[in-house]
Write a protein that holds these residues in place. Structure first.
Motif, mmCIF file in Angstrom:
data_model
loop_
_atom_site.group_PDB
_atom_site.id
_atom_site.type_symbol
_atom_site.label_atom_id
_atom_site.label_comp_id
_atom_site.label_asym_id
_atom_site.label_seq_id
_atom_site.Cartn_x
_atom_site.Cartn_y
_atom_site.Cartn_z
ATOM 1 N N SER A 139 64.261 -49.535 -69.161
ATOM 2 C CA SER A 139 64.802 -47.995 -68.936
ATOM 3 C C SER A 139 66.353 -48.258 -68.630
ATOM 4 C CB SER A 139 63.924 -47.250 -67.963
ATOM 5 O OG SER A 139 63.877 -48.333 -66.770
ATOM 6 N N PRO A 140 67.100 -47.015 -68.596
ATOM 7 C CA PRO A 140 68.418 -47.054 -68.277
ATOM 8 C C PRO A 140 69.030 -47.522 -67.002
ATOM 9 C CG PRO A 140 67.913 -45.074 -69.468
ATOM 10 C CD PRO A 140 66.889 -45.667 -69.052
ATOM 11 N N ASP A 141 67.766 -47.582 -65.870
ATOM 12 C CA ASP A 141 68.136 -47.956 -64.664
ATOM 13 C C ASP A 141 68.057 -49.684 -64.358
ATOM 14 O OD1 ASP A 141 65.445 -48.190 -64.658
ATOM 15 O OD2 ASP A 141 65.192 -47.190 -62.887
ATOM 16 N N GLY A 142 67.807 -50.251 -65.638
ATOM 17 C CA GLY A 142 67.373 -51.742 -65.626
ATOM 18 C C GLY A 142 66.220 -52.114 -65.392
ATOM 19 N N ASP A 143 65.256 -51.385 -65.290
ATOM 20 C CA ASP A 143 63.880 -51.931 -64.935
ATOM 21 C C ASP A 143 63.474 -52.255 -66.302
ATOM 22 O OD1 ASP A 143 61.488 -52.132 -63.663
ATOM 23 O OD2 ASP A 143 60.845 -50.143 -63.489
ATOM 24 N N LEU A 144 62.622 -53.401 -66.011
ATOM 25 C CA LEU A 144 61.653 -53.797 -67.133
ATOM 26 C C LEU A 144 60.325 -53.667 -67.136
ATOM 27 C CD1 LEU A 144 63.171 -57.155 -68.218
ATOM 28 C CD2 LEU A 144 63.598 -55.024 -69.497
ATOM 29 N N PRO A 145 59.394 -52.913 -67.964
ATOM 30 C CA PRO A 145 58.107 -52.697 -67.636
ATOM 31 C C PRO A 145 57.346 -53.912 -67.709
ATOM 32 C CG PRO A 145 58.593 -52.016 -69.873
ATOM 33 C CD PRO A 145 59.773 -52.723 -69.165
ATOM 34 N N TYR A 146 56.219 -54.156 -66.978
ATOM 35 C CA TYR A 146 55.276 -55.139 -67.016
ATOM 36 C C TYR A 146 54.968 -55.824 -68.405
ATOM 37 C CZ TYR A 146 51.371 -58.519 -66.538
ATOM 38 O OH TYR A 146 50.438 -59.665 -66.613
ATOM 39 N N ALA A 147 54.682 -54.836 -69.171
ATOM 40 C CA ALA A 147 54.274 -55.028 -70.512
ATOM 41 C C ALA A 147 54.611 -53.883 -71.454
ATOM 42 C CB ALA A 147 52.891 -55.555 -70.748
ATOM 43 N N LEU A 148 54.230 -54.316 -72.907
ATOM 44 C CA LEU A 148 53.917 -52.970 -73.743
ATOM 45 C C LEU A 148 52.653 -53.053 -74.301
ATOM 46 C CD1 LEU A 148 57.162 -53.594 -76.201
ATOM 47 C CD2 LEU A 148 56.904 -52.097 -74.032
ATOM 48 N N ASP A 149 51.854 -52.148 -74.338
ATOM 49 C CA ASP A 149 50.531 -51.961 -74.738
ATOM 50 C C ASP A 149 50.504 -52.165 -76.335
ATOM 51 O OD1 ASP A 149 51.250 -49.557 -76.422
ATOM 52 O OD2 ASP A 149 50.281 -48.162 -74.615
ATOM 53 N N GLY A 150 49.270 -52.094 -76.847
ATOM 54 C CA GLY A 150 48.992 -52.294 -78.293
ATOM 55 C C GLY A 150 49.748 -51.291 -78.969
ATOM 56 N N ARG A 151 50.366 -50.204 -78.651
ATOM 57 C CA ARG A 151 51.188 -49.419 -79.604
ATOM 58 C C ARG A 151 52.725 -49.339 -78.991
ATOM 59 N NH1 ARG A 151 47.916 -45.364 -82.162
ATOM 60 N NH2 ARG A 151 45.737 -45.249 -81.503
ATOM 61 N N LYS A 152 53.012 -50.413 -78.511
ATOM 62 C CA LYS A 152 54.359 -50.677 -78.038
ATOM 63 C C LYS A 152 54.834 -49.720 -77.081
ATOM 64 C CE LYS A 152 55.731 -53.557 -81.981
ATOM 65 N NZ LYS A 152 56.098 -54.673 -81.526
ATOM 66 N N GLN A 153 54.062 -49.094 -76.115
ATOM 67 C CA GLN A 153 54.448 -48.159 -75.197
ATOM 68 C C GLN A 153 54.533 -49.023 -73.760
ATOM 69 O OE1 GLN A 153 55.268 -45.000 -75.818
ATOM 70 N NE2 GLN A 153 55.459 -46.189 -77.991
ATOM 71 N N PRO A 154 55.512 -48.698 -72.763
ATOM 72 C CA PRO A 154 55.435 -49.562 -71.554
ATOM 73 C C PRO A 154 54.190 -49.331 -70.864
ATOM 74 C CG PRO A 154 57.489 -48.086 -72.057
ATOM 75 C CD PRO A 154 56.340 -47.778 -73.201
ATOM 76 N N TRP A 155 53.969 -50.327 -70.425
ATOM 77 C CA TRP A 155 52.634 -50.536 -69.395
ATOM 78 C C TRP A 155 53.044 -51.005 -68.220
ATOM 79 C CZ3 TRP A 155 48.678 -54.871 -69.198
ATOM 80 C CH2 TRP A 155 47.182 -54.337 -68.537
ATOM 81 N N THR A 156 52.810 -49.831 -67.020
ATOM 82 C CA THR A 156 53.273 -49.956 -66.011
ATOM 83 C C THR A 156 52.468 -49.957 -64.733
ATOM 84 O OG1 THR A 156 54.093 -47.993 -65.473
ATOM 85 C CG2 THR A 156 55.679 -49.690 -66.587
ATOM 86 N N SER A 157 50.897 -49.622 -65.239
ATOM 87 C CA SER A 157 49.950 -49.110 -64.351
ATOM 88 C C SER A 157 49.197 -50.442 -63.386
ATOM 89 C CB SER A 157 49.052 -48.536 -65.198
ATOM 90 O OG SER A 157 48.194 -49.233 -66.385
ATOM 91 N N LEU A 158 49.432 -51.549 -63.920
ATOM 92 C CA LEU A 158 48.714 -52.605 -63.397
ATOM 93 C C LEU A 158 49.547 -53.397 -62.259
ATOM 94 C CD1 LEU A 158 45.889 -53.944 -62.983
ATOM 95 C CD2 LEU A 158 46.408 -55.440 -65.218
#
Length: 611
Positions: free
Chosen positions: A288-307
């Motif tokens: 994201s533009p603030d410099g954060d990297l999500p933990y993962a991308l899900d199977g549809r290549k969407q950011p996954w941050t819930s775990l």
């Protein structure tokens, strides 16, 4: 020494000839099986070749997608071609009387496999090629799918080159070729149609493969081929991803953590630097533009941050960037814009600015916690660090800190500072060096006389009475450990973590798992103070070591998981499983890119290559 077959050389390249033996294995989440696989690929498609001669095809261009599963066979007059396969670095081959069938992932980004069938016959025969199209999205399955949205199924083709082409979104595909007596080479391809194909790509691909693999020992060449074969051109974010694969991707359906593709690309800086840069750009685009990297991308290549919400991921991006620049002197690439994930609807920024924002996020948002160390959030490198710390979870997340990430940052930030300085950003460079110096001093204070402590929480210290291996090499590498402490620490690690462990150091004695990514840093740290230990630890990391210790376990023969279970475990030499939670590395215990990238990176470090 393997019960499954033996290594050989074909066309000057390493290959593995399977034998006829059938050894059952238990995936823990699925029924037991006697079929084993190896993952071979180019920069787009993955051929999952089985010991039964059948194949699966995986494409991660726009989603975690199986195009076909356990299929693909040639027949002569309805008689199937079967037999123990030969696995090459990018192909699978089955031979029978008068016929040889090779399935090749051609060099480049072709989204299909090329099939060559050589036939020698004294009478007319009909050659048929048959595949089953069965598209299936894998998306966060633990064990149930994360969503049930319909899959936009692709059109998959089977083509007889120079002849007919048939295609379908699902179901069987078959093409037949009548052959007169004599010698014949017949060409097919199976996958996604991206335009015309020429059979000459077969010889050109093998020649290109020979040229690009370094002149190293055979096992290292194999690691390079399987590591680069795990790359996939990303149709959503651009560049290439190096998903760590294994159960995470192929069984559970996600690409994570973000640190992993960055980690896998590090040895490629010295082998295929264009791919390393492409992976860096791709992973930075997850954010994201603030410099954060999500933990993962899900199977549809969407950011996954819930775990998981780890606090180390930006460090890996800064590290890979600095290592790439140090090795290539390519600073122009840092001026080229990189997009952000489309979900943010943000304008691209130059790679240099993307990295600067990641540094700012690490400093301003992750920040420091208890004892002035980097905050741990709900994980650092170790996803279960908080669970295993014995400290209240909420307290640890809000105020807890990671000595591991402080020690890592104390090494990473100075090399990133050099890059920032050479890109003209002296303000960032100065701040990075200052923070690294402060963290190095704080890590040095964590020496308890035998090892470095692991983490802090209010009123609590983690790792004072138990050695946590992951922090120790970084304490040495960052300079927090004195030379005397480093030598003593390596002796303690040898005694507590390595004794009677044929695959390398346990992450936590007396019976912790053996992790490729941690033992790579141990080898690197030991190289300066105890080269014999370093080389011995590297040898324990090899496929040859696993085969010698566990010749009846397929995982570790041609590829492996991210971690092995130690000799004290009821399943030594296999890998972890938590079936009660619906998750298990044992469900797909091969094709984890740590098992290929980390031996390569450790080898390069032993040769003295580092930024």
């Amino acid at each position: 020494m393997s019960r499954f077959g033996e290594w050989t050389t074909v066309d000057g390249l390493p290959a593995f000839q399977c034998g006829a033996v059938e050894i059952a294995w238990d995936p823990m989440l699925d029924p037991p099986s006697t079929t084993h696989w190896v993952h071979l690929g180019n920069r787009r498609i993955t051929l999952v070749a089985g010991t039964d001669g059948l194949s699966s095809i995986w494409d991660e261009h726009t989603a975690c997608l199986w195009l076909a599963s356990h299929t693909g066979i040639s027949r002569l007059n309805d008689q199937p071609l079967t037999g123990p396969p030969l696995f090459g670095p990018t192909y699978s081959r089955v031979s029978g009387p008068g016929v040889v069938r090779t399935v090749l992932c051609p060099e480049g980004e072709s989204p299909w496999v090329l099939i060559r069938v050589d036939v020698q016959t004294a009478e007319p025969v009909t050659l048929s090629e048959e595949w089953e199209v069965s598209p299936r999205l894998v998306n966060l399955e633990f064990p149930a799918p994360w969503d049930t949205e319909p899959l936009e199924t692709p059109q998959v083709m089977l083509e007889h080159l120079g002849g007919s082409l048939v295609s379908a979104t699902s179901g069987p595909l078959k093409t037949e070729v009548p052959l007169p007596p004599g010698s014949h080479t017949v060409w097919f391809r199976f996958g996604l149609d991206d335009g015309p194909a020429d059979p000459s790509i077969y010889a050109a691909s093998l020649a290109s493969l020979q040229e690009r693999l370094p002149a190293w020992p055979a096992e290292l060449q194999w690691h390079v081929a399987l590591l680069t074969g795990g790359a996939c051109a990303d149709g959503v974010l651009g560049g290439h991803t190096l998903n760590q694969g294994s159960a995470y991707s192929f069984r559970h359906g996600f690409n994570g953590a973000a640190r992993d593709p960055l980690q896998h690309a590090l040895p490629l800086v010295y082998i295929e630097p264009d791919l390393a840069l492409s992976v860096l750009r791709n992973t930075c685009a997850w954010g994201s533009p603030d410099g954060d990297l999500p933990y993962a991308l899900d199977g549809r290549k969407q950011p996954w941050t819930s775990l998981f919400r780890p606090s180390d991921q930006n460090l890996w991006a800064l590290w890979l960037a600095a290592e790439y620049a140090s090795a290539t002197n390519d600073y122009e690439s840092f001026t080229v814009p990189v997009p952000y994930h489309p979900i943010h609807n943000a304008e691209p920024v130059p790679l240099q600015e993307n990295l600067r924002r990641q540094f700012r996020f690490f400093v301003d948002e992750i920040g420091l916690g208890e004892g002035g160390h980097v905050r741990i959030l709900n994980a650092d490198w170790n996803d279960l660090a908080i669970t295993e710390s014995g400290v209240d979870r909420d307290v640890m997340i809000s105020r807890g800190s990671s000595v591991l990430n402080s020690a890592m940052a104390a090494w990473v930030l100075p090399v990133y500072a050099t890059l920032a300085s050479r890109l003209g950003d002296e303000t960032t460079a100065s701040e990075a060096r200052s923070l690294a110096s402060d963290l190095r001093t704080r890590v040095a204070a964590e020496w308890n006389g035998r090892w470095f402590r692991r983490a802090h929480a209010p009123g609590n210290v983690v790792g004072d009475d138990t050695l946590w291996l992951e922090v120790q090499p970084w304490a040495i590498l960052s300079g927090a450990a004195t030379p005397t402490q480093s030598r003593a620490l390596l002796g303690t690690i040898d005694e507590l973590c390595r004794t009677d462990s044929p695959l390398g150091a346990r992450v936590r004695p007396p019976n912790g798992p053996i992790w490729f990514s941690i033992n790579m840093t141990l080898i690197w740290a030991a190289a300066k103070y105890d080269p014999d230990l370093a080389w011995n630890e590297w040898q324990r990391m090899t496929l040859a070591a696993h085969t010698a210790a566990y010749p009846e376990i397929w995982s570790g023969t041609l590829s492996g998981p991210d971690a092995y279970l130690p000799p004290e475990d009821p399943r030594p030499g296999q890998t972890w499983a938590m079936p009660d939670l619906g998750v298990a590395m044992q469900a797909h215990p091969i094709a984890n890119l740590h098992s290929h990238s980390q031996p390569l990176l450790a080898y390069l470090r032993l040769q003295g290559l580092e930024p």
